[in-house]
Design an enzyme around this catalytic site. Structure first.
Site, mmCIF file in Angstrom:
data_model
loop_
_atom_site.group_PDB
_atom_site.id
_atom_site.type_symbol
_atom_site.label_atom_id
_atom_site.label_comp_id
_atom_site.label_asym_id
_atom_site.label_seq_id
_atom_site.Cartn_x
_atom_site.Cartn_y
_atom_site.Cartn_z
ATOM 1 N N THR A 1 1.549 5.820 -2.017
ATOM 2 C CA THR A 1 0.748 7.169 -1.539
ATOM 3 C C THR A 1 1.478 8.409 -1.793
ATOM 4 O O THR A 1 2.498 8.548 -1.063
ATOM 5 C CB THR A 1 0.547 6.825 -0.046
ATOM 6 O OG1 THR A 1 -0.109 5.527 0.111
ATOM 7 C CG2 THR A 1 -0.361 7.880 0.719
ATOM 8 N N LYS B 1 -6.850 8.776 -0.407
ATOM 9 C CA LYS B 1 -6.047 8.240 0.475
ATOM 10 C C LYS B 1 -5.592 8.922 1.596
ATOM 11 O O LYS B 1 -5.213 8.385 2.506
ATOM 12 C CB LYS B 1 -5.044 7.511 -0.434
ATOM 13 C CG LYS B 1 -3.963 6.652 0.176
ATOM 14 C CD LYS B 1 -4.290 5.612 1.084
ATOM 15 C CE LYS B 1 -3.120 5.107 1.913
ATOM 16 N NZ LYS B 1 -3.310 4.273 2.676
ATOM 17 N N LYS C 1 4.832 11.438 6.402
ATOM 18 C CA LYS C 1 4.998 11.727 5.120
ATOM 19 C C LYS C 1 3.353 12.188 4.712
ATOM 20 O O LYS C 1 2.940 12.933 4.253
ATOM 21 C CB LYS C 1 5.512 10.832 4.033
ATOM 22 C CG LYS C 1 4.890 10.817 2.596
ATOM 23 C CD LYS C 1 5.453 9.461 1.645
ATOM 24 C CE LYS C 1 4.622 8.193 2.114
ATOM 25 N NZ LYS C 1 3.678 7.789 1.299
HETATM 26 P P1 NAP Z 1 9.148 0.658 1.964
HETATM 27 O O1 NAP Z 1 9.221 -0.909 2.606
HETATM 28 O O2 NAP Z 1 9.955 1.799 2.618
HETATM 29 O O3 NAP Z 1 9.544 0.623 0.514
HETATM 30 C C1 NAP Z 1 9.644 1.838 -0.160
HETATM 31 C C2 NAP Z 1 10.225 1.444 -1.872
HETATM 32 O O4 NAP Z 1 10.448 2.772 -2.354
HETATM 33 C C3 NAP Z 1 11.310 0.376 -1.894
HETATM 34 O O5 NAP Z 1 11.362 -0.339 -2.861
HETATM 35 C C4 NAP Z 1 12.310 1.543 -2.109
HETATM 36 O O6 NAP Z 1 13.445 1.131 -2.863
HETATM 37 C C5 NAP Z 1 11.916 2.484 -3.059
HETATM 38 N N1 NAP Z 1 12.150 3.631 -3.168
HETATM 39 C C6 NAP Z 1 12.444 4.789 -2.208
HETATM 40 N N2 NAP Z 1 13.076 5.796 -2.671
HETATM 41 C C7 NAP Z 1 13.284 5.616 -4.231
HETATM 42 C C8 NAP Z 1 13.716 6.189 -5.076
HETATM 43 N N3 NAP Z 1 14.451 7.483 -5.062
HETATM 44 N N4 NAP Z 1 14.121 5.698 -6.341
HETATM 45 C C9 NAP Z 1 13.507 4.479 -6.518
HETATM 46 N N5 NAP Z 1 12.850 3.812 -5.582
HETATM 47 C C10 NAP Z 1 12.956 4.254 -4.531
HETATM 48 O O7 NAP Z 1 7.705 1.206 1.864
HETATM 49 P P2 NAP Z 1 6.195 0.326 1.933
HETATM 50 O O8 NAP Z 1 5.679 0.237 3.383
HETATM 51 O O9 NAP Z 1 6.295 -0.729 1.119
HETATM 52 O O10 NAP Z 1 5.259 1.436 1.281
HETATM 53 C C11 NAP Z 1 5.500 1.912 -0.221
HETATM 54 C C12 NAP Z 1 4.257 2.851 -0.347
HETATM 55 O O11 NAP Z 1 2.777 2.154 0.016
HETATM 56 C C13 NAP Z 1 4.266 4.269 0.294
HETATM 57 O O12 NAP Z 1 3.779 5.361 -0.385
HETATM 58 C C14 NAP Z 1 3.357 4.005 1.665
HETATM 59 O O13 NAP Z 1 2.868 5.146 2.201
HETATM 60 C C15 NAP Z 1 2.307 3.164 1.024
HETATM 61 N N6 NAP Z 1 1.688 2.163 2.035
HETATM 62 C C16 NAP Z 1 2.280 1.460 2.879
HETATM 63 C C17 NAP Z 1 1.465 0.756 3.537
HETATM 64 C C18 NAP Z 1 2.318 -0.032 4.663
HETATM 65 O O14 NAP Z 1 1.514 -0.587 5.528
HETATM 66 N N7 NAP Z 1 3.379 -0.453 4.606
HETATM 67 C C19 NAP Z 1 -0.046 0.515 3.606
HETATM 68 C C20 NAP Z 1 -0.370 1.117 2.809
HETATM 69 C C21 NAP Z 1 0.059 2.163 1.650
HETATM 70 P P3 NAP Z 1 14.864 0.583 -1.945
HETATM 71 O O15 NAP Z 1 14.748 -0.994 -1.383
HETATM 72 O O16 NAP Z 1 16.008 0.632 -2.898
HETATM 73 O O17 NAP Z 1 14.867 1.454 -0.712
#
Ligand code: NAP
Length: 292
Positions: A96, A171, A239
């Protein structure tokens, strides 16, 4: 189908890559913190040593990263996607992010001859694990058609909206609704409780009324148990609210409801709740303000 690359093994990326593996796709994964790839490896995934290495190996590479900063870093930094993307390869960012970030990536990928899609999703950790996401896609139509089999495994429905930016904006609008709803719901639960009403009875009434919806019926029972186990991190909801408010500003649309909810998420992050589930915004409404 060709081997698929997957960058970002956070809550969502891990569940999505696992789902692809379960459905017979060959998958090569990468994550900044490499240890998060271990479980995928145990289930048959290969592990790439950098985003560039994954793109070199795979015709199609998906990414699911936290925010615009991460999305840009994985593409433009050393050993990033841009080093290996070329004609015949596709890059699909499902994070997102705002339309401007997505357009930057799209332009850079196109300059190298590659194809790009933005494809943020609606649906959380469980929907990701169960292949029940809704993908909101925009960009290269040919790439979209080529990788439909993967979208069909990842989700229950994908919408192709058109030009890059349209998926990102849609989104943000969807998540603006969700953030505002969760803010209003949390405030009401706290008010019910503090005014001597049963929060469980409130949930039961809401559930049967015209206000009933999946978000409230899914999150309500855990919220009243003070269980905020992370499915969608609160810091990511903040965010998304910020990016939605910026979209409102760009379009001269006043968004006072979202602005009020944004303040609540801000306060929650300041209170150290950012890594909990976004429903933990409830906590800040439960704190009694000192009387003056
Ligand atoms: P998350 O668990 O916080 O995972 C974030 C990912 O991004 C991790 O793999 C992290 O790597 C990586 N990352 C962060 N900063 C980075 C950088 N500078 N360089 C490279 N990799 C980096 O988040 P999530 O819940 O999976 O969400 C991922 C995306 O989907 C977000 O944009 C979120 O808004 C969206 N989303 C989430 C949900 C939900 O329910 N969780 C639903 C719909 C959409 P590390 O492991 O090394 O930190």
């Amino acid at each position: 189908m060709e081997e698929i690359g997957f960058l970002g093994m956070g809550i969502m990326g891990k569940a999505m890559a696992m789902n692809l593996l379960r459905n017979g796709f060959k998958v090569t994964v990468w994550n900044r913190t490499l240890s998060k790839c271990d479980e995928l490896k145990e289930h048959g995934a290969s592990v790439g040593e950098s985003p560039a290495a994954v793109v070199k190996k795979c015709k199609y590479t998906f990414a699911m990263l936290s925010d615009p900063h991460a999305a840009l870093s994985v593409v433009f930094d050393k050993h990033g996607v841009l080093e290996e993307i070329c004609s015949g390869k596709g890059y699909i960012d499902m994070s997102t992010i705002d339309a401007e970030t997505s357009s930057k990536v799209s332009k850079a990928v196109a300059e190298k001859g590659g194809a790009y899609l933005e494809a943020p999703v609606s649906g959380g950790k469980k929907a990701a694990a169960d292949g029940q996401l809704i993908s909101i896609v925009a960009g290269n139509k040919g790439l979209y058609e080529d990788i439909l089999p993967a979208f069909d495994v990842l989700g229950k429905k994908s919408f192709f909206l058109g030009e890059v930016g349209e998926g990102a904006r849609m989104k943000l609008v969807v998540n603006m609704i969700m953030g505002s709803m969760m803010g209003a719901f949390s405030e009401a639960l706290a008010l019910a409780d503090k005014s001597g009403l049963s929060p469980q009875t409130l949930l039961d009434i809401v559930d049967l009324s015209a206000l009933g919806n999946h978000l409230f019926s899914y999150k309500g029972p855990t919220m009243i148990q003070n269980d905020y186990s992370t499915a969608f991190p609160l810091k990511h909801q903040l965010k998304d609210m910020r990016m939605a408010l910026a979209l409102g500003d760009e379009n001269d649309v006043s968004t006072p409801i979202a602005a009020a909810a944004n303040e609540a998420y801000n306060k929650a992050v300041d209170s150290g709740l950012g890594d909990l589930d976004f429903s933990a915004v409830h906590v800040i409404f439960k704190v009694t303000e000192p009387s003056t």
